[in-house]
Design a protein around this motif. Structure first.
Motif, short mmCIF file in Angstrom:
data_model
loop_
_atom_site.label_atom_id
_atom_site.label_comp_id
_atom_site.label_asym_id
_atom_site.label_seq_id
_atom_site.Cartn_x
_atom_site.Cartn_y
_atom_site.Cartn_z
N SER A 82 -13.01 -44.57 31.55
CA SER A 82 -12.99 -45.52 30.44
C SER A 82 -13.48 -44.90 29.13
CB SER A 82 -13.85 -46.75 30.78
OG SER A 82 -15.23 -46.44 30.78
N LEU A 83 -14.21 -43.77 29.23
CA LEU A 83 -14.71 -43.12 28.03
C LEU A 83 -13.63 -42.37 27.26
CD1 LEU A 83 -18.10 -41.74 29.35
CD2 LEU A 83 -17.79 -43.56 27.68
N LEU A 84 -12.44 -42.25 27.84
CA LEU A 84 -11.39 -41.52 27.12
C LEU A 84 -11.04 -42.23 25.81
CD1 LEU A 84 -8.19 -42.75 27.31
CD2 LEU A 84 -8.61 -42.27 29.70
N GLY A 85 -11.26 -43.56 25.75
CA GLY A 85 -11.03 -44.27 24.50
C GLY A 85 -11.97 -43.83 23.40
N SER A 86 -13.21 -43.53 23.79
CA SER A 86 -14.18 -43.03 22.82
C SER A 86 -13.75 -41.67 22.28
CB SER A 86 -15.57 -42.93 23.47
OG SER A 86 -15.99 -44.19 23.93
N VAL A 87 -13.26 -40.82 23.18
CA VAL A 87 -12.76 -39.51 22.75
C VAL A 87 -11.51 -39.70 21.88
CG1 VAL A 87 -11.90 -37.27 23.52
CG2 VAL A 87 -13.71 -38.42 24.80
N GLY A 88 -10.65 -40.64 22.28
CA GLY A 88 -9.46 -40.92 21.50
C GLY A 88 -9.79 -41.36 20.09
N ALA A 89 -10.89 -42.11 19.95
CA ALA A 89 -11.31 -42.55 18.63
C ALA A 89 -11.73 -41.37 17.76
CB ALA A 89 -12.46 -43.55 18.75
N VAL A 90 -12.42 -40.40 18.37
CA VAL A 90 -12.88 -39.23 17.63
C VAL A 90 -11.69 -38.45 17.08
CG1 VAL A 90 -14.07 -37.01 17.85
CG2 VAL A 90 -15.03 -39.05 18.92
N VAL A 91 -10.59 -38.44 17.83
CA VAL A 91 -9.37 -37.76 17.37
C VAL A 91 -8.53 -38.67 16.48
CG1 VAL A 91 -7.20 -36.69 18.11
CG2 VAL A 91 -9.31 -36.28 19.41
N GLY A 92 -8.33 -39.90 16.93
CA GLY A 92 -7.41 -40.81 16.25
C GLY A 92 -7.84 -41.24 14.87
N VAL A 93 -9.13 -41.49 14.69
CA VAL A 93 -9.60 -41.97 13.39
C VAL A 93 -9.45 -40.92 12.30
CG1 VAL A 93 -11.59 -42.83 12.10
CG2 VAL A 93 -11.13 -43.70 14.40
N PRO A 94 -9.91 -39.67 12.50
CA PRO A 94 -9.71 -38.67 11.44
C PRO A 94 -8.24 -38.44 11.12
CG PRO A 94 -11.35 -37.91 13.01
CD PRO A 94 -10.73 -39.14 13.60
N VAL A 95 -7.36 -38.47 12.13
CA VAL A 95 -5.93 -38.29 11.87
C VAL A 95 -5.43 -39.43 10.98
CG1 VAL A 95 -3.64 -38.32 12.91
CG2 VAL A 95 -5.46 -36.97 13.96
N ALA A 96 -5.83 -40.67 11.32
CA ALA A 96 -5.39 -41.82 10.54
C ALA A 96 -5.89 -41.75 9.11
CB ALA A 96 -5.85 -43.12 11.20
N VAL A 97 -7.12 -41.28 8.93
CA VAL A 97 -7.73 -41.26 7.60
C VAL A 97 -7.22 -40.09 6.76
CG1 VAL A 97 -9.92 -40.96 6.35
CG2 VAL A 97 -9.80 -42.49 8.34
N PHE A 98 -7.25 -38.88 7.34
CA PHE A 98 -6.95 -37.69 6.54
C PHE A 98 -5.47 -37.33 6.49
CE2 PHE A 98 -11.41 -36.97 7.90
CZ PHE A 98 -11.99 -36.97 6.64
N LEU A 99 -4.71 -37.66 7.54
CA LEU A 99 -3.29 -37.30 7.55
C LEU A 99 -2.39 -38.49 7.20
CD1 LEU A 99 -3.02 -34.91 10.63
CD2 LEU A 99 -3.43 -34.35 8.22
N LEU A 100 -2.81 -39.70 7.57
CA LEU A 100 -1.95 -40.86 7.31
C LEU A 100 -2.44 -41.70 6.12
CD1 LEU A 100 -1.16 -42.04 10.96
CD2 LEU A 100 0.00 -40.35 9.54
N GLY A 101 -3.55 -41.29 5.52
CA GLY A 101 -4.00 -41.92 4.28
C GLY A 101 -4.66 -43.28 4.43
N GLU A 102 -5.15 -43.63 5.63
CA GLU A 102 -5.83 -44.92 5.80
C GLU A 102 -7.24 -44.86 5.21
OE1 GLU A 102 -5.91 -46.65 9.64
OE2 GLU A 102 -3.72 -46.80 9.81
N THR A 103 -7.74 -46.01 4.81
CA THR A 103 -9.12 -46.11 4.33
C THR A 103 -10.06 -46.01 5.53
OG1 THR A 103 -8.43 -47.55 2.53
CG2 THR A 103 -10.78 -47.54 3.11
N PRO A 104 -11.09 -45.18 5.47
CA PRO A 104 -12.02 -45.06 6.60
C PRO A 104 -12.65 -46.40 6.93
CG PRO A 104 -12.40 -43.31 5.00
CD PRO A 104 -11.45 -44.28 4.36
#
Length: 308
Positions: free
Chosen positions: A260-282
């Motif tokens: 179940s912790l894979l979601g936490s790891v996914g967040a560590v990867v997914g959030v920076p990608v969304a913010v820095f590569l896709l231009g979302e507001t942090p």
């Protein structure tokens, strides 16, 4: 558990956790790109899963490791496909355009507490203070981020709630897959069976939506004006192929709570990608929430994959 233990039983599960969680973070952001390319969430998810199923069945055929079909495995594929793949992923993918890929990536970090409580009740895990503290920290970080999301003036409560419902289903799937794991079955036999049944469910939903609702809320149609939608489906199919194969390996070696912790790891990867590569507001509170999630993963990892 001492950090100097020589058998290093945590190394394999940790590697699987990081790899699977990283792929999950990528999958979430591909869903955002698909929405921007005009792909309906159902079409993107259904055809990606169908593609991943074809890949895994092809690999299984070459290796002579196809899933067996009996009453037990069919039940396993149907239930795990429904609550572990089809419904939660459809909720997540449909929510991405409304709440953002970063928030959805963070919401996938929610299942640990529900999974841990279920595992304790079913005696699949023994209580361990450091492990419980790790789960609580990871969940605390996720809850903080969700609360701040709801406080935003343009927040859509329905889609925030839908996004937060999916982790409950994922937690149920984590428990179910371990409790009902067919005797003698291997991860590469179970992954294609689960994906195949979830793909059939999604295709069925698309067919019903088209008949009952005309244009419908969901559609299986893929835009053909350019190649981008098709390329995104192929990329997601490749991501799912590897992710769900590793997913079952992680389930087998780490147990439901560690999985179940894979979601936490996914967040560590997914959030920076969304913010820095896709231009979302942090998301608000990202620093504090991310730190709590990271500390939680560390405590559960040091507690041993299955709380040993």
């Amino acid at each position: 558990m001492s950090l100097t233990r020589t058998d290093a039983t945590w190394v394999g599960p940790l590697a699987l956790l990081l790899a699977t969680g990283g792929l999950l973070g990528i999958a979430t952001n591909l869903a955002k790109l698909a929405g921007e390319a005009g792909l309906d969430p159902l079409a993107f998810l259904a055809w990606s899963i169908v593609g991943a199923t074809v890949v895994l069945l092809g690999v299984g055929t070459v290796r002579d490791r196809l899933p067996s079909l009996d009453a037990r495995t069919v039940e396993y594929f149907v239930v795990s496909g429904l609550i572990g793949v089809a419904v939660p992923n459809l909720l997540f993918f449909a929510a991405v355009p409304r709440v953002g890929a970063a928030f959805v990536a963070l919401a996938v970090a929610f299942p640990p507490l529900f999974t841990y409580l279920g595992a304790l009740l079913l005696r699949m895990e023994r209580f361990q203070t450091s492990r419980a503290a790790g789960v609580a920290l990871a969940l605390g970080g996720a809850v903080l981020l969700a609360a701040l999301k709801l406080s935003e003036p343009d927040a859509e409560p329905f889609w925030v709630a839908a996004t937060l419902t999916a982790p409950v289903l994922l937690a149920g799937g984590n428990i179910y897959r371990t409790a009902r794991w067919p005797a003698g079955a291997t991860p590469d036999e179970l992954a294609p069976g689960m994906l195949a049944t979830s793909g059939l469910m999604l295709l069925g939903l698309g067919a019903i939506s088209g008949v009952v609702g005309g244009a419908g809320r969901f559609t299986l149609a893929v835009p053909t004006a350019n190649l981008e939608p098709t390329l995104l489906i192929l990329a997601q199919a490749a991501t799912f192929s590897v992710m769900y194969l590793l997913y079952f390996g992680l389930q087998k070696r780490g147990g439901p709570v560690y999985l179940s912790l894979l979601g936490s790891v996914g967040a560590v990867v997914g959030v920076p990608v969304a913010v820095f590569l896709l231009g979302e507001t942090p998301p608000q509170g990202l620093g504090v929430g991310g730190l709590l999630i990271a500390m939680g993963v560390a405590l559960v990892t040091l507690g041993g994959p299955k709380g040993d």
